[in-house]
Design a protein around this motif. Structure first.
Motif, PDB file in Angstrom:
ATOM      1  N   THR A 103       0.827  -1.211   0.000  1.00 24.21           N
ATOM      2  CA  THR A 103       0.000   0.000   0.000  1.00 24.21           C
ATOM      3  C   THR A 103       0.859   1.258   0.000  1.00 24.21           C
ATOM      4  O   THR A 103       0.416   2.317   0.422  1.00 24.21           O
ATOM      5  CB  THR A 103      -0.936   0.011   1.233  1.00 24.21           C
ATOM      6  N   GLY A 104       2.088   1.169  -0.443  1.00 22.19           N
ATOM      7  CA  GLY A 104       2.957   2.339  -0.461  1.00 22.19           C
ATOM      8  C   GLY A 104       4.388   1.934  -0.213  1.00 22.19           C
ATOM      9  O   GLY A 104       4.767   0.779  -0.378  1.00 22.19           O
ATOM     10  N   ARG A 105       5.209   2.887   0.184  1.00 22.81           N
ATOM     11  CA  ARG A 105       6.619   2.614   0.461  1.00 22.81           C
ATOM     12  C   ARG A 105       6.759   1.630   1.623  1.00 22.81           C
ATOM     13  O   ARG A 105       6.026   1.714   2.613  1.00 22.81           O
ATOM     14  CB  ARG A 105       7.321   3.915   0.828  1.00 22.81           C
ATOM     15  N   PRO A 106       7.720   0.696   1.542  1.00 27.14           N
ATOM     16  CA  PRO A 106       7.954  -0.205   2.672  1.00 27.14           C
ATOM     17  C   PRO A 106       8.301   0.578   3.938  1.00 27.14           C
ATOM     18  O   PRO A 106       8.941   1.626   3.878  1.00 27.14           O
ATOM     19  CB  PRO A 106       9.148  -1.042   2.211  1.00 27.14           C
ATOM     20  N   LYS A 107       7.850   0.051   5.073  1.00 21.67           N
ATOM     21  CA  LYS A 107       8.128   0.661   6.368  1.00 21.67           C
ATOM     22  C   LYS A 107       8.984  -0.298   7.186  1.00 21.67           C
ATOM     23  O   LYS A 107       8.799  -1.511   7.120  1.00 21.67           O
ATOM     24  CB  LYS A 107       6.813   0.977   7.100  1.00 21.67           C
ATOM     25  N   ALA A 108       9.894   0.249   7.982  1.00 21.55           N
ATOM     26  CA  ALA A 108      10.790  -0.572   8.796  1.00 21.55           C
ATOM     27  C   ALA A 108      10.149  -0.851  10.154  1.00 21.55           C
ATOM     28  O   ALA A 108      10.109   0.022  11.022  1.00 21.55           O
ATOM     29  CB  ALA A 108      12.134   0.121   8.979  1.00 21.55           C
ATOM     30  N   ALA A 109       9.644  -2.069  10.323  1.00 21.24           N
ATOM     31  CA  ALA A 109       9.134  -2.485  11.628  1.00 21.24           C
ATOM     32  C   ALA A 109      10.324  -2.816  12.523  1.00 21.24           C
ATOM     33  O   ALA A 109      11.178  -3.621  12.161  1.00 21.24           O
ATOM     34  CB  ALA A 109       8.227  -3.698  11.474  1.00 21.24           C
ATOM     35  N   VAL A 110      10.388  -2.182  13.683  1.00 15.92           N
ATOM     36  CA  VAL A 110      11.531  -2.360  14.586  1.00 15.92           C
ATOM     37  C   VAL A 110      11.279  -3.564  15.492  1.00 15.92           C
ATOM     38  O   VAL A 110      10.380  -3.549  16.338  1.00 15.92           O
ATOM     39  CB  VAL A 110      11.762  -1.097  15.437  1.00 15.92           C
ATOM     40  N   LEU A 111      12.080  -4.608  15.293  1.00 11.67           N
ATOM     41  CA  LEU A 111      12.022  -5.788  16.144  1.00 11.67           C
ATOM     42  C   LEU A 111      13.157  -5.696  17.167  1.00 11.67           C
ATOM     43  O   LEU A 111      14.261  -5.263  16.833  1.00 11.67           O
ATOM     44  CB  LEU A 111      12.175  -7.062  15.316  1.00 11.67           C
ATOM     45  N   THR A 112      12.888  -6.097  18.398  1.00 13.57           N
ATOM     46  CA  THR A 112      13.865  -5.932  19.474  1.00 13.57           C
ATOM     47  C   THR A 112      14.322  -7.282  20.034  1.00 13.57           C
ATOM     48  O   THR A 112      13.678  -8.315  19.821  1.00 13.57           O
ATOM     49  CB  THR A 112      13.280  -5.094  20.621  1.00 13.57           C
ATOM     50  N   HIS A 113      15.425  -7.251  20.777  1.00 13.14           N
ATOM     51  CA  HIS A 113      15.960  -8.478  21.366  1.00 13.14           C
ATOM     52  C   HIS A 113      14.955  -9.135  22.306  1.00 13.14           C
ATOM     53  O   HIS A 113      14.756 -10.355  22.258  1.00 13.14           O
ATOM     54  CB  HIS A 113      17.268  -8.176  22.115  1.00 13.14           C
ATOM     55  N   CYS A 152      -2.710  -7.494  20.719  1.00 15.87           N
ATOM     56  CA  CYS A 152      -1.755  -6.958  21.682  1.00 15.87           C
ATOM     57  C   CYS A 152      -1.008  -8.119  22.324  1.00 15.87           C
ATOM     58  O   CYS A 152      -1.483  -9.253  22.337  1.00 15.87           O
ATOM     59  CB  CYS A 152      -2.446  -6.096  22.753  1.00 15.87           C
ATOM     60  N   GLY A 153       0.187  -7.822  22.836  1.00 17.27           N
ATOM     61  CA  GLY A 153       0.983  -8.858  23.482  1.00 17.27           C
ATOM     62  C   GLY A 153       2.464  -8.637  23.252  1.00 17.27           C
ATOM     63  O   GLY A 153       2.868  -7.752  22.486  1.00 17.27           O
ATOM     64  N   PRO A 154       3.309  -9.452  23.886  1.00 16.14           N
ATOM     65  CA  PRO A 154       4.764  -9.237  23.830  1.00 16.14           C
ATOM     66  C   PRO A 154       5.385  -9.409  22.445  1.00 16.14           C
ATOM     67  O   PRO A 154       6.536  -9.024  22.253  1.00 16.14           O
ATOM     68  CB  PRO A 154       5.310 -10.312  24.790  1.00 16.14           C
ATOM     69  N   ALA A 155       4.675  -9.995  21.483  1.00 17.14           N
ATOM     70  CA  ALA A 155       5.241 -10.181  20.145  1.00 17.14           C
ATOM     71  C   ALA A 155       5.059  -8.962  19.255  1.00 17.14           C
ATOM     72  O   ALA A 155       5.613  -8.918  18.161  1.00 17.14           O
ATOM     73  CB  ALA A 155       4.614 -11.396  19.463  1.00 17.14           C
ATOM     74  N   VAL A 156       4.287  -7.981  19.702  1.00 20.56           N
ATOM     75  CA  VAL A 156       4.057  -6.792  18.883  1.00 20.56           C
ATOM     76  C   VAL A 156       5.332  -5.953  18.839  1.00 20.56           C
ATOM     77  O   VAL A 156       5.996  -5.737  19.851  1.00 20.56           O
ATOM     78  CB  VAL A 156       2.880  -5.965  19.425  1.00 20.56           C
ATOM     79  N   PHE A 157       5.647  -5.471  17.655  1.00 23.37           N
ATOM     80  CA  PHE A 157       6.894  -4.737  17.438  1.00 23.37           C
ATOM     81  C   PHE A 157       6.924  -3.413  18.194  1.00 23.37           C
ATOM     82  O   PHE A 157       5.911  -2.973  18.758  1.00 23.37           O
ATOM     83  CB  PHE A 157       7.104  -4.509  15.934  1.00 23.37           C
ATOM     84  N   ALA A 158       8.073  -2.748  18.162  1.00 24.29           N
ATOM     85  CA  ALA A 158       8.261  -1.503  18.908  1.00 24.29           C
ATOM     86  C   ALA A 158       7.771  -0.279  18.144  1.00 24.29           C
ATOM     87  O   ALA A 158       7.826   0.832  18.672  1.00 24.29           O
ATOM     88  CB  ALA A 158       9.741  -1.333  19.260  1.00 24.29           C
ATOM     89  N   GLY A 159       7.296  -0.472  16.924  1.00 24.60           N
ATOM     90  CA  GLY A 159       6.837   0.645  16.093  1.00 24.60           C
ATOM     91  C   GLY A 159       7.673   0.743  14.831  1.00 24.60           C
ATOM     92  O   GLY A 159       8.674   0.040  14.664  1.00 24.60           O
ATOM     93  N   TYR A 160       7.248   1.615  13.927  1.00 20.82           N
ATOM     94  CA  TYR A 160       7.985   1.826  12.681  1.00 20.82           C
ATOM     95  C   TYR A 160       9.103   2.838  12.914  1.00 20.82           C
ATOM     96  O   TYR A 160       8.902   3.862  13.565  1.00 20.82           O
ATOM     97  CB  TYR A 160       7.049   2.335  11.583  1.00 20.82           C
ATOM     98  N   TYR A 161      10.263   2.534  12.346  1.00 17.36           N
ATOM     99  CA  TYR A 161      11.418   3.402  12.526  1.00 17.36           C
ATOM    100  C   TYR A 161      11.211   4.745  11.839  1.00 17.36           C
ATOM    101  O   TYR A 161      10.888   4.816  10.648  1.00 17.36           O
ATOM    102  CB  TYR A 161      12.672   2.721  11.974  1.00 17.36           C
ATOM    103  N   ASN A 162      11.372   5.809  12.620  1.00 14.89           N
ATOM    104  CA  ASN A 162      11.375   7.162  12.076  1.00 14.89           C
ATOM    105  C   ASN A 162      10.124   7.456  11.248  1.00 14.89           C
ATOM    106  O   ASN A 162      10.199   8.087  10.190  1.00 14.89           O
ATOM    107  CB  ASN A 162      12.633   7.374  11.217  1.00 14.89           C
ATOM    108  N   ASN A 163       8.955   6.978  11.741  1.00 16.28           N
ATOM    109  CA  ASN A 163       7.717   7.143  10.980  1.00 16.28           C
ATOM    110  C   ASN A 163       6.539   7.363  11.926  1.00 16.28           C
ATOM    111  O   ASN A 163       5.674   6.501  12.082  1.00 16.28           O
ATOM    112  CB  ASN A 163       7.473   5.914  10.095  1.00 16.28           C
TER     113      ASN A 163
END
Length: 533
Positions: free
Chosen positions: A180-190, A377-388
């Protein structure tokens, strides 16, 4: 004011999975690619060496490492190299264009790039687009940067300690496919990924041990990479296809040769595997888990796969932003025949530790069997999109991640996906969800694949358009499909136009993508031009 010092949220660095495997099973085979066979101890030493080489070039914690490569040892190792440095792994799909990769380099702020020798143009364009890109490493040669394996050889024997990380430290920028547009960077964490790995082992492939073996048939840049990271947590050997292009016969040969017990696929690849004659020529009795994701599998395809493989299918649903962790449909609930108690069309129930809610446009939970947006919702949800921040604002509401998928849950909590919100079309004022109609079309014995989408129409607003691919040797006419559907779906849901093509365009991830099909319909001039405004 409290004098209590802030509590550290330190977690294990994910690179420790490789270290642990090397300690427990140093001489066990960890990786196979054609004639290339490495033990876990050899892989761990190579990752130490490359981490030391990049560290000497100024790459450290928080830096982004862009990787453009087809599946290979170096591609797989680069994940653990990034993690060990405390850096962020930014893999691309190797089929992406130089311009696509240049955008990813710029959007991620990549400081280093590891690139296979076959993609020099990607390096040129990425360097021009991303001024932050200062370090280049080449896999297989040394024309645009030092050779990966030469750097490994120069630093082999150096022990490189894994960087200290906290739960929310990023480890992976998982770029969306950008339908649906430009790819977005989903931030995955340790910390998030540690939960995901544990959850995958519990819900998708319980009982996995170092005696297992896993075959890779999809790009390691996305879902297959997550899957193989999970395998490392149990010291499972990873086996790659030797051929650059997908080869079903080679896949089955490797299943027999290495006694493969699990494989991650998408429905289109599963279909190719089980419909290829070689499925009957090789012993696949070792398989326990054939895990498919990325899209629901049509019921007729499910039945065929189950007849060929037995009850080994595992389905999960989840976007890259939730790393697949939304639902699971285990083997026991994959039935080869329809009948009483068989839940047809479900993608399963909520994964352990995750909560699903179907919401209306205002964010209120809807009743069972009522269609709405699938939220989680839950612990597997990413931290958000980088710089977006704009994308983050749209993606989250009251702590729920909005998937953009439509569906409903039954009264037992089983989820049924209707389709992407963007797939739904409105014809004559009525909402039409293509998924239901596609399932019916696939019951036609001559149809191998189908995609239905809404296209503009001056009278009805939008009308349904079906694109069908016939089975080998079969002939198919559009009028047959419409006649076949009459009485099976409501009249207003019948596609107004049916086209028969030799194949459906697919994304770089092997998925049937409505956006590409819509573009192809337009390019072929198959639909009348919309009236001038």
């Amino acid at each position: 004011m409290s004098d209590t010092p802030p509590v550290s949220r330190r977690v294990m660095n994910l690179a420790q999975f490789l270290r642990q495997a090397a300690r427990r099973f140093p001489d066990a085979i960890g990786f196979v690619h054609g004639e290339q066979v490495l033990t876990f101890a050899q892989m761990d030493a190579r990752v130490d060496a490359m981490a030391a080489a990049l560290s000497a070039r100024g790459i450290g914690k928080g830096d982004r490492i862009l990787v453009q490569s087809r599946n290979c040892l170096e591609m797989f190792e680069s994940m653990f190299v990034a993690f060990r440095l405390g850096a962020v792994w930014v893999p691309t799909n190797f089929r992406q264009t130089p311009e696509d990769v240049a955008y990813l380099a710029s959007a991620s702020g990549a400081k280093a790039m590891i690139c296979h020798k076959d993609f020099p143009d990607h390096v040129t364009v990425a360097r021009a687009a991303a001024p932050t890109l200062t370090t280049l490493v080449e896999i297989g040669s040394a024309s645009f940067g030092p050779d990966y394996n030469a750097l490994v050889a120069a630093h082999l024997g150096m022990r490189f300690p894994a960087a200290d990380v906290e739960r929310d430290d990023p480890c992976w920028f998982f770029f969306t496919s950008g339908t649906t547009g430009r790819p977005k960077a989903a931030v995955l964490t340790h910390g998030q990924m540690a939960f995901v790995i544990t959850n995958h082992l519990a819900d998708l492939m319980p009982g996995t041990t170092a005696h297992d073996a896993s075959l890779v048939v999809a790009p390691l840049s996305h879902g297959a990479g997550v899957h193989q990271l999970v395998q490392m947590a149990r010291a499972v050997k990873t086996v790659l296809l030797a051929a650059e292009k997908f080869d079903a016969e080679e896949a089955w040969r490797l299943v027999e040769r290495w006694r493969i017990t699990n494989v991650f696929t998408v429905p289109t690849i599963t279909k190719l595997l089980v419909e290829h004659p070689s499925v009957d020529a090789y012993d696949h009795s070792s398989l326990r888990h054939v895990i498919y994701a990325g899209a629901p599998m049509y019921r007729e395809d499910q039945k065929f796969a189950l007849r060929k493989l037995g009850k080994v299918l595992v389905q999960y649903f989840g976007l890259g932003e939730v790393t697949g962790n939304i639902t699971v449909l285990p083997p026991a609930l994959h039935h080869p025949e329809d009948g009483p108690g068989v839940k047809i069309g479900t993608c399963g129930f909520a994964r352990t530790g995750m909560e699903i809610q179907i919401q209306d446009e205002a964010g209120a939970e809807v009743a069972a069997f009522e269609t709405g947006e699938i939220c989680v919702c839950g612990p597997a949800v990413f931290a958000g999109y980088y710089n977006n921040p704009e994308a983050n604002l749209k993606a989250f509401r009251d702590g729920w991640f909005r998937t953009g998928d439509l569906g409903h849950m039954d009264d037992e909590g089983f989820l049924y996906i209707t389709g992407r919100a963007s797939d739904m079309y409105i014809s004559g004022g009525s909402n039409v969800y293509p998924r239901e109609i596609e399932e019916k079309v696939l019951e036609h014995p001559a149809v191998a694949e189908v995609a239905i989408l809404g296209m503009p129409d001056p009278t009805w607003g939008e009308v349904g358009v079906a694109v069908c691919v016939p089975r080998p040797g079969a002939t198919l006419l559009g009028a047959e499909i419409v006649a076949f559907l009459k009485g099976k779906v409501a009249r207003y849901k019948l596609p107004r136009h049916v086209f028969v093509w030799n194949e459906l365009p697919k994304s770089a991830y092997g998925k049937i993508t409505k956006k590409l099909i819509r573009e192809e319909i337009t390019a072929r001039g198959l639909m009348p031009a919309p009236p001038a405004p």
